[in-house]
Design a protein around this motif. Structure first.
Motif: not given
Length: 159
Positions: A72-84, A117-123, A149-157
């Motif tokens: 139940f973790n949401l991982v976010i990679y913005p454009p240009g961010v290197y990740h592995e 925590k409340d499943g809002e993103f999963r839904t 909606t996803l981006f708005s929720l993240l901005k609020r978060y």
């Protein structure tokens, strides 16, 4: 009171402030496990936002900082961010992965983990996935609204 009708006048309706996201497009949306060929375990970056939502499993991610990921973790990679990603192969893995192209969003400018925590993103993510895989009428319009909606929720978060 409204003269002549004896009714109370309602205050004028105020429109909620809404930030428009121009050029939003969901490029890919998949649901898969640890042994899928979709994974890219090399260090890499994209020119779009990438999201991983862990339904089940564990991982260690390096993306400008070290992040331990679990259910139940949401991982976010913005454009240009290197990740592995480094999965815990001793646990069952089930992950949603989706790519969204849009203009840069100031509130989401570095990699992050959101604990759902409340499943809002999963839904919302499940709705996005289902709609992405469908061929129903208004599919594109709904996908844009879900992404907004996803981006708005993240901005609020993050505010």
């Amino acid at each position: 009171m409204d003269i002549g009708t004896n009714r109370s006048m309602s205050p004028p309706v105020q429109k909620a402030h809404c930030t428009a996201f121009d050029n939003v497009k969901i490029l890919s949306c998949e649901r898969f496990g640890a042994h899928s060929s979709i994974w890219n375990f090399e260090r890499h970056a994209h020119d779009f936002y990438e999201f991983l939502y862990f339904i089940d499993g564990k991982a260690h991610i390096e993306a400008g900082k070290n992040m331990d990921i679990s259910m139940f973790n949401l991982v976010i990679y913005p454009p240009g961010v290197y990740h592995e990603e480094k999965l815990d192969v001793n646990t069952y893995q089930e992950v949603y992965c989706f790519w969204i192209a849009t203009d840069k969003i100031e509130a989401i400018d570095q990699s992050a983990v959101v604990k759902d925590k409340d499943g809002e993103f999963r839904t919302l993510i499940e709705k996005m996935y289902t709609e992405f895989k469908s061929d129903k009428a208004y599919r594109e319009e709904l996908l844009i609204l879900y992404a907004q909606t996803l981006f708005s929720l993240l901005k609020r978060y993050f505010s």
